[in-house]
Design a protein around this motif. Structure first.
Motif, PDB file in Angstrom:
ATOM      1  N   GLN A  45      45.376  35.246  29.845  1.00  0.00           N
ATOM      2  CA  GLN A  45      45.845  35.565  31.033  1.00  0.00           C
ATOM      3  C   GLN A  45      45.274  36.788  31.702  1.00  0.00           C
ATOM      4  O   GLN A  45      44.969  36.990  32.702  1.00  0.00           O
ATOM      5  N   ASP A  47      42.742  38.397  30.277  1.00  0.00           N
ATOM      6  CA  ASP A  47      41.173  38.535  31.003  1.00  0.00           C
ATOM      7  C   ASP A  47      40.963  37.454  32.040  1.00  0.00           C
ATOM      8  O   ASP A  47      39.907  38.047  32.997  1.00  0.00           O
ATOM      9  N   ALA A  48      41.678  36.443  32.261  1.00  0.00           N
ATOM     10  CA  ALA A  48      41.512  35.880  33.833  1.00  0.00           C
ATOM     11  C   ALA A  48      41.702  36.524  34.889  1.00  0.00           C
ATOM     12  O   ALA A  48      41.231  36.750  35.770  1.00  0.00           O
ATOM     13  N   GLU A  50      41.912  40.008  34.963  1.00  0.00           N
ATOM     14  CA  GLU A  50      40.742  40.971  34.985  1.00  0.00           C
ATOM     15  C   GLU A  50      39.557  40.364  35.536  1.00  0.00           C
ATOM     16  O   GLU A  50      38.927  40.877  36.690  1.00  0.00           O
ATOM     17  N   ASP A  51      39.181  39.178  35.376  1.00  0.00           N
ATOM     18  CA  ASP A  51      37.979  38.661  35.898  1.00  0.00           C
ATOM     19  C   ASP A  51      38.244  38.270  37.435  1.00  0.00           C
ATOM     20  O   ASP A  51      37.450  38.430  38.321  1.00  0.00           O
ATOM     21  N   ARG A  52      39.344  37.918  37.817  1.00  0.00           N
ATOM     22  CA  ARG A  52      39.662  37.672  39.225  1.00  0.00           C
ATOM     23  C   ARG A  52      39.805  38.774  39.977  1.00  0.00           C
ATOM     24  O   ARG A  52      39.297  39.090  41.110  1.00  0.00           O
ATOM     25  N   THR A  53      40.173  40.249  39.119  1.00  0.00           N
ATOM     26  CA  THR A  53      40.271  41.538  39.739  1.00  0.00           C
ATOM     27  C   THR A  53      38.732  41.900  40.180  1.00  0.00           C
ATOM     28  O   THR A  53      38.415  42.351  41.096  1.00  0.00           O
ATOM     29  N   HIS A  54      37.637  41.635  39.088  1.00  0.00           N
ATOM     30  CA  HIS A  54      36.508  42.013  39.503  1.00  0.00           C
ATOM     31  C   HIS A  54      35.783  41.109  40.565  1.00  0.00           C
ATOM     32  O   HIS A  54      35.123  41.816  41.280  1.00  0.00           O
ATOM     33  N   TYR A  55      36.228  39.770  40.541  1.00  0.00           N
ATOM     34  CA  TYR A  55      35.598  39.081  41.302  1.00  0.00           C
ATOM     35  C   TYR A  55      36.239  39.344  43.083  1.00  0.00           C
ATOM     36  O   TYR A  55      35.414  39.765  43.811  1.00  0.00           O
TER      37      TYR A  55
END
Length: 290
Positions: A45, A47-48, A50-55
């Motif tokens: 969760q 990691d997801a 963090e990915d959403r944050t980067h996106y």
């Protein structure tokens, strides 16, 4: 007997204790595995997230870049509109005096460039500079025409002498036909002391000798195209004479260049020009020295 009972009780207690420890160990292992599974889920969760944050950060940055680009475009457009308004006024002032058809084409091209631009404000700045240059050119051409009219009036009192009004009208029609509408014109025998049938003045007007009015249509049209070419040469005179290409291709001869410029307009004389010379000469008609 009593000792045996004690030993039996101890053994039984040891068995029970061992069983309890095994059960506790199994329970702890289960809890550990559950905790590991929960930790893995939390990590996934995270990691997801963090990915959403980067996106989201990338999306926000892109949106901000687009916003800034649009704002820069918006900031650049008013100056273009102001220059376009000035050019429209120059065009209006040129009516009946100077042919501005080439300048109109260039202005429309610049306007289409600005309308299509969605990213680079420097493109609009370049188009603005183009419109400003066109305005300056038209204003200078009109001023030269005005000076030519004054010179014509003071020189003869009328635009013709020996050629008469009909002869003048014929030469005037030829000059208008080749693109010289609005360029000053009058009869004079002063071109090269009377040895040249026609000549162009750097102030923007053309003089012709009386007999020119009797020339054939083809020869007369060529002569006016040739003299009009000199008018356009005068407008870029300094840059033209600094051009190495002009020296290499035309030997620095304005007469040869004027012949080639006339060819470009569809009025060839007795001197031919190759395609490269014609292509280069065509730029002078629009004030471009390559």
């Amino acid at each position: 007997m009593k000792l045996r009972r004690v030993i039996a009780v101890a053994v039984a207690a040891g068995v029970l204790l061992g069983a309890g420890l095994s059960a506790r160990a199994a329970e702890l292992e289960g809890q550990r595995e559950e905790l590991l599974a929960q930790a893995g889920e939390v990590a996934a969760q995270a990691d997801a997230a963090e990915d959403r944050t980067h996106y989201l950060s990338g999306t926000i940055a892109l949106a901000e870049d687009q916003r800034d680009a649009l704002q820069a475009l918006a900031d650049a457009r008013p100056a273009f509109v102001d220059q376009l308004t000035a050019l429209a006024a120059a065009f209006e002032n040129a009516q009946g005096k100077v042919d501005v058809s080439d300048e109109r084409v260039a202005a429309v091209s610049a306007q289409q460039t600005v309308l299509a631009e969605r990213r680079a404000p420097e493109t609009i700045a370049a188009a603005t500079a183009t419109i400003q240059a066109l305005t300056t050119k038209v204003d200078q051409d009109v001023a030269a025409w005005d000076r030519g009219q004054v010179a014509s009036s003071s020189a003869t009192g009328a635009s013709w002498a020996a050629s008469g009004p009909d002869g003048y009208a014929r030469v005037r029609a030829a000059l208008d036909l080749v693109g010289g509408g609005g360029v000053g014109l009058f009869e004079s025998s002063s071109c090269a002391g009377g040895t040249a049938p026609a000549c162009a003045n750097s102030d923007g007007f053309i003089k012709y000798r009386a007999d020119v009015a009797t020339w054939s249509e083809g020869r007369l049209n060529w002569a006016m195209a040739h003299e009009l070419a000199h008018i356009h040469q005068f407008r870029v005179w300094g840059t033209l004479n600094d051009s190495r290409a002009y020296r290499d291709m035309f030997g620095g001869d304005p007469e040869f260049l004027a012949n080639c410029m006339a060819v470009v307009r569809g009025y060839p004389g007795s001197v031919g020009c190759d395609p490269a010379q014609q292509a280069w000469a065509s730029g002078i008609w629009v004030g471009a020295v390559r």
